[in-house]
Design a protein around this motif. Structure first.
Motif, short mmCIF file in Angstrom:
data_model
loop_
_atom_site.label_atom_id
_atom_site.label_comp_id
_atom_site.label_asym_id
_atom_site.label_seq_id
_atom_site.Cartn_x
_atom_site.Cartn_y
_atom_site.Cartn_z
N MET A 111 -5.88 11.74 -11.53
CA MET A 111 -4.91 11.26 -10.54
C MET A 111 -3.96 10.25 -11.19
O MET A 111 -4.40 9.41 -11.96
CB MET A 111 -5.66 10.61 -9.38
N PRO A 112 -2.61 10.31 -10.88
CA PRO A 112 -1.70 9.31 -11.43
C PRO A 112 -2.06 7.93 -10.89
O PRO A 112 -2.69 7.82 -9.85
CB PRO A 112 -0.33 9.76 -10.91
N THR A 113 -1.63 6.88 -11.62
CA THR A 113 -1.87 5.54 -11.11
C THR A 113 -0.91 5.31 -9.94
O THR A 113 0.31 5.42 -10.10
CB THR A 113 -1.55 4.49 -12.20
N ILE A 114 -1.48 5.06 -8.79
CA ILE A 114 -0.62 4.86 -7.63
C ILE A 114 -1.02 3.57 -6.93
O ILE A 114 -2.17 3.13 -7.05
CB ILE A 114 -0.70 6.02 -6.62
N THR A 115 -0.06 2.99 -6.23
CA THR A 115 -0.37 1.82 -5.41
C THR A 115 -0.16 2.21 -3.96
O THR A 115 0.91 2.73 -3.60
CB THR A 115 0.58 0.65 -5.76
N ILE A 116 -1.18 1.97 -3.17
CA ILE A 116 -1.07 2.25 -1.74
C ILE A 116 -0.75 0.93 -1.06
O ILE A 116 -1.50 -0.04 -1.18
CB ILE A 116 -2.37 2.87 -1.21
N GLU A 117 0.40 0.92 -0.38
CA GLU A 117 0.90 -0.35 0.18
C GLU A 117 0.86 -0.27 1.71
O GLU A 117 1.46 0.65 2.30
CB GLU A 117 2.34 -0.51 -0.30
N PRO A 118 0.16 -1.19 2.36
CA PRO A 118 0.22 -1.20 3.83
C PRO A 118 1.58 -1.74 4.29
O PRO A 118 2.12 -2.64 3.66
CB PRO A 118 -0.90 -2.15 4.24
N ILE A 119 2.12 -1.18 5.36
CA ILE A 119 3.36 -1.74 5.90
C ILE A 119 3.21 -1.91 7.42
O ILE A 119 2.43 -1.20 8.06
CB ILE A 119 4.60 -0.86 5.60
N HIS A 151 0.09 1.73 8.95
CA HIS A 151 0.84 2.64 8.07
C HIS A 151 0.61 2.24 6.61
O HIS A 151 0.50 1.06 6.31
CB HIS A 151 2.34 2.58 8.35
N TRP A 152 0.61 3.24 5.77
CA TRP A 152 0.53 3.00 4.32
C TRP A 152 1.59 3.87 3.66
O TRP A 152 1.86 4.99 4.12
CB TRP A 152 -0.83 3.41 3.76
N VAL A 153 2.16 3.36 2.56
CA VAL A 153 3.10 4.19 1.81
C VAL A 153 2.73 4.15 0.32
O VAL A 153 2.12 3.19 -0.17
CB VAL A 153 4.57 3.72 1.99
N VAL A 154 3.13 5.21 -0.37
CA VAL A 154 2.96 5.30 -1.83
C VAL A 154 4.35 5.52 -2.42
O VAL A 154 5.01 6.52 -2.10
CB VAL A 154 2.04 6.48 -2.21
N TRP A 155 4.83 4.56 -3.21
CA TRP A 155 6.14 4.69 -3.86
C TRP A 155 6.01 5.49 -5.14
O TRP A 155 4.93 5.51 -5.76
CB TRP A 155 6.70 3.30 -4.19
N ASP A 156 7.11 6.11 -5.58
CA ASP A 156 7.10 6.75 -6.89
C ASP A 156 7.10 5.65 -7.97
O ASP A 156 7.24 4.46 -7.64
CB ASP A 156 8.30 7.70 -7.06
N SER A 157 6.98 6.05 -9.24
CA SER A 157 6.79 5.03 -10.29
C SER A 157 8.01 4.12 -10.41
O SER A 157 7.90 2.99 -10.87
CB SER A 157 6.48 5.71 -11.62
N GLU A 158 9.19 4.60 -10.01
CA GLU A 158 10.39 3.74 -10.11
C GLU A 158 10.68 2.96 -8.83
O GLU A 158 11.71 2.30 -8.70
CB GLU A 158 11.62 4.60 -10.46
N HIS A 159 9.79 3.06 -7.89
CA HIS A 159 9.94 2.38 -6.60
C HIS A 159 11.25 2.76 -5.91
O HIS A 159 11.94 1.94 -5.31
CB HIS A 159 9.85 0.85 -6.77
N LYS A 160 11.62 4.05 -6.03
CA LYS A 160 12.88 4.51 -5.42
C LYS A 160 12.62 5.34 -4.17
O LYS A 160 13.30 5.21 -3.16
CB LYS A 160 13.66 5.35 -6.43
N THR A 161 11.63 6.23 -4.27
CA THR A 161 11.34 7.09 -3.12
C THR A 161 9.87 6.92 -2.70
O THR A 161 9.03 6.54 -3.53
CB THR A 161 11.57 8.58 -3.43
N ILE A 162 9.62 7.20 -1.45
CA ILE A 162 8.23 7.20 -0.97
C ILE A 162 7.69 8.61 -1.17
O ILE A 162 8.24 9.58 -0.64
CB ILE A 162 8.15 6.70 0.48
N ALA A 163 6.65 8.70 -1.97
CA ALA A 163 6.10 10.02 -2.33
C ALA A 163 5.02 10.46 -1.36
O ALA A 163 4.70 11.65 -1.27
CB ALA A 163 5.52 9.96 -3.75
N ALA A 164 4.43 9.51 -0.66
CA ALA A 164 3.35 9.85 0.29
C ALA A 164 3.23 8.74 1.31
O ALA A 164 3.60 7.59 1.04
CB ALA A 164 2.02 10.03 -0.46
N ALA A 165 2.72 9.11 2.48
CA ALA A 165 2.56 8.11 3.54
C ALA A 165 1.40 8.52 4.43
O ALA A 165 0.99 9.69 4.44
CB ALA A 165 3.85 8.00 4.36
N ALA A 166 0.88 7.56 5.16
CA ALA A 166 -0.20 7.86 6.11
C ALA A 166 -0.10 6.91 7.28
O ALA A 166 0.42 5.79 7.15
CB ALA A 166 -1.56 7.70 5.43
N ASP A 167 -0.57 7.38 8.44
CA ASP A 167 -0.65 6.46 9.57
C ASP A 167 -1.94 6.70 10.33
O ASP A 167 -2.54 7.78 10.25
CB ASP A 167 0.58 6.59 10.49
#
Ligand code: COA
Length: 346
Positions: A1-9, A60-76
């Motif tokens: 799995m790529p290194t990802i950060t899951i961020e709560p919003i 809600h949680w979001v996962v940004w792409d590595s450049e922090h430009k787009t949200i690649a995944a989300a959950a609620d």
């Protein structure tokens, strides 16, 4: 799995950049589900998020792409507070952009949802899958989830509407008009009818829930106003047709439609209900016909009407099929026991 950060919003007060990226992510998923749907404008989406009803708990949680430009995944995760209805239940949704799928991101997001459910002693998780996206059903099936309700988005092409049937159903008013009055509310419900409508709204609990292990949801006037604020945010126009028994003044039936300026050719048919004691007299058909006749008169830009129905809702489907609604997409509601899910994702 790529290194990802899951961020709560906090969806009720996120920053503009997050809202914009999340709306783009949602719109990509919306297009995948149904290419016919135009994207939701950002202002409209923000209006919805700011007006998330206060009577539900949302994470809600979001996962940004590595450049922090787009949200690649989300959950609620959505549920009622522990002292309200369905304290055992949590409803969730996960979306991963196609290039990021099959890398464990969906499962990683699910771990956050499961941790929340465990912390709140919830025992049942509910989610959904859509025809046209087989990945969703595969993902849920692999987790041990079970299909609990099959539903269909039915669509009416107004060019194919049987206009003589609409006229026939409008004429039901000649038979029942002495006892009942039919009218419309445009936009906000009037204060003086809020209690009566909240009571009538409870009839929606009688719509089939299949095998979903859930209890009735109570609609109070306060909740109705909160739902209304979400529905009417961002320029959505709601028409509610209702029937009142003249002698008692009681509201006994309603049916509502939504029209959104960014999608002018499509009308969404929302809830419809008639109190059990007043069924069997054609009130449902009368309301539908009066609404459709008005839509054709006053909203000539509308070509399609959409509505979602449980596949077992025979009375509603009988009306919709007679009018010419046809299946457009199907959706399945899945449920899973938290205790059985935990070993699958550990
Ligand atoms: C469903 C969804 C969230 C899965 O996200 P994901 O990040 O690809 O999921 P994971 O990588 O964690 O997959 C976990 C397992 O689910 C199963 N699975 C997921 N996608 C699958 C597919 N297309 N076909 C078969 N099995 C699949 C596999 O067993 C997979 O494990 P594996 O890759 O080791 O075989 C993603 O496909 C999606 O966003 N779909 C559209 C949104 C949606 O409909 N969500 C509803 C479900 S909440």
């Amino acid at each position: 799995m790529p290194t990802i950060t899951i961020e709560p919003i906090d969806i009720r007060q996120a920053d503009e950049t997050t809202y914009a990226a999340l709306n783009d992510h949602r719109n990509r998923f919306r297009q995948e589900r149904d290419a016919q749907l135009p994207p939701i404008p950002l202002a409209e989406a923000i209006g919805d998020w700011h007006n998330t009803p206060a009577f539900v708990l949302m994470n809600h949680w979001v996962v940004w792409d590595s450049e922090h430009k787009t949200i690649a995944a989300a959950a609620d995760a959505m549920r009622f507070p522990a002292n309200a209805e369905n304290p055992h239940l949590l409803q969730f949704m996960i979306t991963v952009d196609p290039p990021y799928r099959r890398q464990g991101i969906g499962t990683a997001l699910l771990r956050h949802i499961v941790a929340l459910a465990q912390a709140e002693n919830r025992s049942l998780l509910v989610s959904g899958s859509f025809s046209g996206i087989p990945a969703a059903a595969s993902f849920l099936y692999r987790l041990g989830a079970k299909p609990a309700l099959e539903t269909t988005i039915n669509q009416l092409d107004l060019d194919h509407l049987d206009k003589s049937l609409v006229q026939k159903w409008q004429a039901i008013g000649e038979k029942v008009g002495q006892r009942y009055d039919l009218s419309f509310w445009d936009g906000r419900y009037p204060e003086e009818d809020l209690n009566g409508l909240a009571h009538l709204y409870e009839v929606m609990n009688q719509a089939p829930r299949g095998a979903i292990e859930s209890e009735d949801i109570h609609i109070t006037p306060e909740r109705l106003r909160q739902i209304e604020a979400t529905e009417l945010s961002g320029g959505t126009e709601r028409w509610t047709v209702y029937v009142r028994e003249r002698q008692t003044g009681e509201l006994v039936g309603f049916s509502e439609t939504f029209w959104r300026p960014f999608n002018p050719t499509m009308l969404l048919q929302g809830n419809s209900g008639v109190q059990p004691a007043h069924r069997g007299q054609g009130l449902g058909k009368w309301m539908k016909a009066m609404m459709l006749a008005r839509v054709m008169r006053e909203r000539p830009q509308v070509n399609y009407v959409r509505t979602g129905n449980a596949n077992t809702n025979a009375p509603m489907l009988a009306i919709n099929h007679a009018l010419g609604f046809r299946p457009h997409l199907s959706q399945t509601v899945w449920q899973m026991d938290l205790a059985k899910l935990i070993p699958q994702i550990s």
